[in-house]
Write a protein that holds these residues in place. Structure first.
Motif, PDB file in Angstrom:
ATOM      1  N   ASP A  98     -32.603  -9.923  39.398  1.00 62.10           N
ATOM      2  CA  ASP A  98     -31.273 -10.246  39.018  1.00 62.10           C
ATOM      3  C   ASP A  98     -29.898 -10.984  40.046  1.00 62.10           C
ATOM      4  O   ASP A  98     -29.244 -11.815  39.205  1.00 62.10           O
ATOM      5  CB  ASP A  98     -30.490  -8.800  39.219  1.00 62.10           C
ATOM      6  N   VAL A  99     -29.588 -10.098  41.088  1.00 62.23           N
ATOM      7  CA  VAL A  99     -29.563 -11.019  42.249  1.00 62.23           C
ATOM      8  C   VAL A  99     -29.108 -13.036  42.379  1.00 62.23           C
ATOM      9  O   VAL A  99     -28.071 -13.567  42.428  1.00 62.23           O
ATOM     10  CB  VAL A  99     -28.870 -10.784  43.649  1.00 62.23           C
ATOM     11  N   ALA A 100     -30.741 -13.084  42.680  1.00 62.02           N
ATOM     12  CA  ALA A 100     -30.678 -14.406  42.894  1.00 62.02           C
ATOM     13  C   ALA A 100     -30.056 -15.069  41.248  1.00 62.02           C
ATOM     14  O   ALA A 100     -29.455 -16.065  40.526  1.00 62.02           O
ATOM     15  CB  ALA A 100     -31.861 -14.719  42.757  1.00 62.02           C
ATOM     16  N   ASP A 101     -30.753 -14.366  39.900  1.00 64.58           N
ATOM     17  CA  ASP A 101     -30.452 -15.118  38.871  1.00 64.58           C
ATOM     18  C   ASP A 101     -28.274 -14.924  38.689  1.00 64.58           C
ATOM     19  O   ASP A 101     -28.319 -16.227  37.642  1.00 64.58           O
ATOM     20  CB  ASP A 101     -30.637 -14.268  36.950  1.00 64.58           C
ATOM     21  N   ARG A 102     -28.000 -14.228  39.491  1.00 65.87           N
ATOM     22  CA  ARG A 102     -26.129 -14.494  39.081  1.00 65.87           C
ATOM     23  C   ARG A 102     -25.743 -15.087  40.453  1.00 65.87           C
ATOM     24  O   ARG A 102     -24.673 -16.399  39.862  1.00 65.87           O
ATOM     25  CB  ARG A 102     -25.760 -12.940  39.640  1.00 65.87           C
ATOM     26  N   MET A 103     -26.722 -15.403  41.798  1.00 68.12           N
ATOM     27  CA  MET A 103     -26.644 -16.771  42.086  1.00 68.12           C
ATOM     28  C   MET A 103     -25.900 -18.167  41.440  1.00 68.12           C
ATOM     29  O   MET A 103     -25.926 -19.076  41.580  1.00 68.12           O
ATOM     30  CB  MET A 103     -27.075 -16.808  43.464  1.00 68.12           C
ATOM     31  N   ASP A 104     -27.094 -18.720  41.163  1.00 67.52           N
ATOM     32  CA  ASP A 104     -27.658 -19.106  40.395  1.00 67.52           C
ATOM     33  C   ASP A 104     -26.417 -19.651  38.784  1.00 67.52           C
ATOM     34  O   ASP A 104     -25.820 -21.204  38.780  1.00 67.52           O
ATOM     35  CB  ASP A 104     -29.239 -19.268  39.485  1.00 67.52           C
ATOM     36  N   THR A 105     -26.003 -18.496  38.491  1.00 68.07           N
ATOM     37  CA  THR A 105     -24.899 -18.595  37.328  1.00 68.07           C
ATOM     38  C   THR A 105     -24.169 -19.477  38.386  1.00 68.07           C
ATOM     39  O   THR A 105     -23.241 -19.505  37.492  1.00 68.07           O
ATOM     40  CB  THR A 105     -24.835 -17.278  36.794  1.00 68.07           C
ATOM     41  N   LEU A 106     -23.476 -18.195  38.674  1.00 71.73           N
ATOM     42  CA  LEU A 106     -22.095 -18.697  40.011  1.00 71.73           C
ATOM     43  C   LEU A 106     -22.536 -20.161  40.358  1.00 71.73           C
ATOM     44  O   LEU A 106     -21.236 -20.673  40.589  1.00 71.73           O
ATOM     45  CB  LEU A 106     -21.947 -17.414  41.225  1.00 71.73           C
ATOM     46  N   LYS A 107     -23.421 -20.684  41.258  1.00 73.51           N
ATOM     47  CA  LYS A 107     -23.542 -22.321  42.028  1.00 73.51           C
ATOM     48  C   LYS A 107     -23.753 -22.659  39.985  1.00 73.51           C
ATOM     49  O   LYS A 107     -22.390 -24.130  40.560  1.00 73.51           O
ATOM     50  CB  LYS A 107     -25.268 -22.356  42.007  1.00 73.51           C
ATOM     51  N   SER A 108     -23.748 -22.965  38.945  1.00 73.57           N
ATOM     52  CA  SER A 108     -23.318 -23.378  38.099  1.00 73.57           C
ATOM     53  C   SER A 108     -22.173 -23.869  37.799  1.00 73.57           C
ATOM     54  O   SER A 108     -21.782 -24.901  37.255  1.00 73.57           O
ATOM     55  CB  SER A 108     -24.331 -22.810  36.756  1.00 73.57           C
ATOM     56  N   ILE A 109     -21.363 -22.424  37.612  1.00 75.53           N
ATOM     57  CA  ILE A 109     -20.132 -22.507  37.400  1.00 75.53           C
ATOM     58  C   ILE A 109     -19.003 -22.606  38.464  1.00 75.53           C
ATOM     59  O   ILE A 109     -18.627 -23.887  37.443  1.00 75.53           O
ATOM     60  CB  ILE A 109     -19.187 -21.252  36.572  1.00 75.53           C
TER      61      ILE A 109
END
Length: 176
Positions: free
Chosen positions: A152-163
């Motif tokens: 979940d943390v990795a997915d959120r980091m990917d989302t944060l990177k995209s934003i």
């Protein structure tokens, strides 16, 4: 630090495997430890479990030769029906650990787990269950809940990177 890095790498590699292939992340970590104690690798374990899964499907479909091969390893049709590939992998290690002559088991084991599974025989002789217990007692096995949280943390980091990339691109378009 090395152990923590190693556990993160196992998590990363496990997350890359198809979801239907392994459902038990602690199993993979335990078997990685068992394999590495005898010079084998997680890839050897994954290959063997995959081949055993295929052999299980053949046996369940009634393939007599495959059923006989399982029987040579001391694995009954009931056990084949009751256990998944991971459980059958563990069961196939029991005769080795119980002291049955490995020369009698190598042939059937390779038929079930593939030719490359020979690298796992020392781990089988050493005892997969004992190695799994040792890995847990040494703190080398990350619980499934922790692995899910890391994912979940990795997915959120990917989302944060995209934003962040999107905001940066927007700002750059205004500045240029």
């Amino acid at each position: 630090l090395r152990r923590d890095t190693s556990r993160w790498l196992v998590h990363h590699r496990v997350c890359q495997l198809p979801d239907t292939f392994f459902s038990n992340f602690p199993f993979l970590q335990e078997m990685q430890y068992a394999a590495e104690q005898s010079g084998a690798s997680l890839d050897d374990v994954a290959g063997a479990v995959e081949k055993i899964s295929i052999a299980r499907m053949k046996a369940l479909a009634g393939d007599k030769a495959t059923i006989e091969t399982f029987d040579k390893m001391g694995i009954s049709m009931k056990t084949i029906k009751d256990l998944g590939a991971e459980g059958l992998f563990m069961e196939s290690g029991k005769p080795f650990a119980e002291g049955i002559d490995p020369q009698k088991l190598i042939g059937p084991f390779r038929e079930l787990a593939g030719k490359g599974a020979g690298a796992l025989i020392p781990a089988m002789v050493q005892g997969l269950e004992d190695s799994a217990k040792q890995a847990r007692s040494l703190g080398l096995v990350i619980d499934s809940d922790v692995i899910d949280a890391l994912d979940d943390v990795a997915d959120r980091m990917d989302t944060l990177k995209s934003i962040t990339m999107s905001i940066g691109a927007t700002l750059m378009s205004y500045l240029v």
